[in-house]
Motif scaffolding. Structure first.
Motif: not given
Length: 172
Positions: A9, A11, A42-43, A45
């Protein structure tokens, strides 16, 4: 070599800045399979499979801190590989959202280009100023050189006349 799966993830400033494209290119370069997708809010993956060495190198490549992209954190977990992916791809969302993201990227790139253009214009202005100054110096040098050549010509002409008079006096 044993295959593993990494679930990552990312960020930070990673959506609407072209980050998924960079991740995809890096994964393909490292010969990994998997996907990259935006996740709310907002991330990004990333799921990838490959050997541990390639995945470790990949993680370093995608930890980007540059204008427009700022990865603040990469949360990484490892699992056993499943072999579920044939290649690495970007998992796209809603077409309108994707188009909006492309327009955002274009805007960012145009803004960066404008800043570079402004910098180049400033450098050109500085260079033009230097050229004007050097041109003025060269014009002064040309004028001084012309005066010196005129003086030298006058001296040589006088010397030539004096030498001819001396020769004439010797031959009489």
């Amino acid at each position: 070599m044993q295959q593993i799966k990494a679930v990552i993830i990312a960020r930070g400033e990673v959506q609407r800045v072209g980050y998924r494209d960079i991740v995809e290119r890096a994964a393909r370069k490292m010969k990994l399979t998997g996907i990259v997708e935006n996740i709310k809010p907002y991330d990004v993956k990333i799921i990838c499979e490959g050997n541990k060495t390639s995945i470790d190198s990949f993680i370093k490549l995608i930890d980007i801190k540059e204008p427009t992209i700022e990865v603040e954190e990469l949360e990484v977990s490892f699992e056993d590989a499943t072999g579920e992916f044939d290649y690495f791809e970007i998992k796209r969302g809603d077409m309108a959202e994707e188009l909006g993201e492309r327009l955002d990227i274009a805007n960012i790139n145009m803004t960066l280009m404008m800043a570079k253009q402004d910098s180049m214009i400033e450098k050109l202005d500085d260079n033009t100023s230097v050229l004007k100054e050097n041109t003025s110096i060269l014009k002064d040098f040309k004028s001084e050189t012309n005066r010196n050549f005129t003086q030298l010509t006058n001296i040589m002409t006088k010397h030539d006349v004096d030498a001819q008079e001396c020769i004439a006096a010797l031959t009489v």
